[in-house]
Design a protein around this motif. Structure first.
Motif, short mmCIF file in Angstrom:
data_model
loop_
_atom_site.label_atom_id
_atom_site.label_comp_id
_atom_site.label_asym_id
_atom_site.label_seq_id
_atom_site.Cartn_x
_atom_site.Cartn_y
_atom_site.Cartn_z
N MET A 214 0.84 -1.20 0.00
CA MET A 214 0.00 0.00 0.00
C MET A 214 0.88 1.26 0.00
O MET A 214 0.65 2.19 -0.77
CB MET A 214 -0.93 0.00 1.21
N GLN A 215 1.90 1.26 0.85
CA GLN A 215 2.81 2.43 0.88
C GLN A 215 3.50 2.60 -0.48
O GLN A 215 3.58 3.70 -1.01
CB GLN A 215 3.88 2.27 1.96
N TYR A 216 4.01 1.49 -1.02
CA TYR A 216 4.72 1.58 -2.30
C TYR A 216 3.78 2.09 -3.40
O TYR A 216 4.18 2.89 -4.25
CB TYR A 216 5.30 0.22 -2.73
N LEU A 218 0.99 3.96 -3.05
CA LEU A 218 0.61 5.37 -2.86
C LEU A 218 1.76 6.31 -3.18
O LEU A 218 1.56 7.45 -3.57
CB LEU A 218 0.12 5.60 -1.43
#
Lengths: 287, 287
Positions: A214-216, A218
């Motif tokens: 999810m971080q990657y 976004l």
């Protein structure tokens, strides 16, 4: 002929091949001390007439071309290799242009050129094994800023029922500290391969990996995500990642269909060595 | 002469200028409904002989040139603007090439060209105001993958003493839900500007922003980080970010000296509009 080195913490893979990704011959050399290991590396390449060498290396490494220590392995816990100027040594002995990047950036390049992200100008390659690392291609280029990415150490939110404290020597319960192979083994008391049938194990693993993805997503918005390393042999991990990622994202960003978006390496175990061939090819172009 | 539009949720700034960043004339137009707002926008630009227009827009927007809806504002909660094809309309009325990106990517471009990251091929611009958004330049290019980044919604770990539940309509307690202006106001019962002297407020804010910056650094490795928006007027936030970031990173990655690494915008409130001028300039080059 192009030369490629995948410099890993336990073994070096050396290969010769060409820019179509064809590997003509290869050798595996145990990682001991530089003098020994590199001696074998040079012995292998001297048998061929290579025009350039690409190196995908374990790290951290210095890839800043303006830095006085460019081309070195820097603060690795493998003390014999600390500050080892691998690019300089290869140039000295083989007298050819050398391309140099992280093992995971090389793997991302391999997958973007010949593998699961072939034809795309953007992808992320993440490997989960004894550590967690990731590399990326962004608009056709290997991701680089003041240094290379260190994506394995991002913050994750602990699962409410998970009491394992994490084993990253720097951060304790960062992604690597909670989800790499040694964390799985310490938490459950068995190695990952011995836990194949245990859906609860792979569901929790998917919970942490989905947070990381999810971080990657976004931040980088990669067009394809390739999950490699030992953990990717557990099919249940892919299912769990899909479930948790959907739950975490809450539909905020329209992302590609997950079953074809998050995939295994198209090149099997050869993502890194194929990418190193491409690093050699680029080094020749930039000569 | 180049034209620039900074399309915001409350106001549009339109300007004419040149590729040195010089702004010759500008106007502010309230964001109401497209017909009204864009009517004023066109009235402004028709007074000049512009060769191209750059737009830095609130989002989410479609910046995929291969997409049938390229150049539109997509799923915004500002319903009058949902699916509004801003690029097509500007091309229709002004008949010039149009550059299009997010407001925060435009701001990153402005700062990298004329501001705090001038001369660098990499930077990250983050703004904290009514929402949190970030844009980045990676190896001289605006960061883009399957879409633009949505960095404001990354996962953060809750501070152990913070009982505020978060107000992101999608994720609850993601970064934006915990640290944007409305979250500060709801948590403390006063607006940010009224809380200037309250170190506890800005220390907590710095705690969440430092977590976000840690993720951005580990993933993108930007050469400079520029913090804009209302929150950046609180000096204490910068101190708190430095303290918490040092504590979170634990020396794992050698990062640049923090006091000159995480800075205010070099262009004050003009990062976005200056970047939009550069988008216009690039649109002309790519014509």
């Amino acid at each position: 002929m192009l030369g490629a080195i995948e410099a890993g913490g336990t073994k070096f893979v050396c290969a010769v091949g060409d820019e179509t990704g064809r590997i003509i011959e290869r050798v595996k050399i145990p990682t001991t001390i530089p003098k020994e290991t590199m001696g074998e590396v040079f012995k292998f390449f001297k048998r061929f007439d290579v025009t350039s060498i690409g190196i995908g290396s374990f790290g951290p490494i210095d890839i800043d071309q303006d830095s006085p220590t460019y081309g070195s392995i820097t603060s690795t816990p493998k003390l014999a290799w600390k500050d080892y100027p691998i690019v300089e040594k290869v140039r000295e002995v083989l007298d050819v242009p050398v391309g140099f990047n992280t093992d995971v950036n090389a793997a991302a390049l391999g997958e973007a050129t010949f593998g699961a992200a072939k034809g795309l100008d953007s992808c992320l390659y993440i490997t989960v094994g004894t550590g967690i690392g990731a590399g990326a291609i962004v608009q056709g280029q290997l991701l680089q800023g003041f240094s290379h990415p260190e994506m394995g150490h991002i913050v994750v939110r602990r699962h409410p029922t998970d009491t394992y404290q994490g084993n990253c020597p720097y951060h304790g319960d960062c992604l690597e500290g909670m989800a790499a192979g040694p964390a799985i083994e310490e938490r459950w008391g068995l190695k990952g391969v011995e836990l194949s049938g245990r859906d609860d194990v792979w569901d929790l693993e998917g919970y942490y990996l989905a947070q990381a993805l999810m971080q990657y997503i976004l931040i980088l918005s990669p067009k394809k995500i390739i999950l490699g390393g030992g953990v990717s042999n557990q099919q249940h991990v892919f299912n769990a990642i899909q479930t948790h990622l959907t739950e975490f994202m809450q539909g905020y960003v329209s992302i590609p269909e997950l079953s074809t978006y998050i995939v295994r390496p198209g090149l099997g175990d050869d993502s890194g060595i194929s990418g190193a061939l491409m690093l050699a090819y680029k080094a020749l172009e930039n000569k």
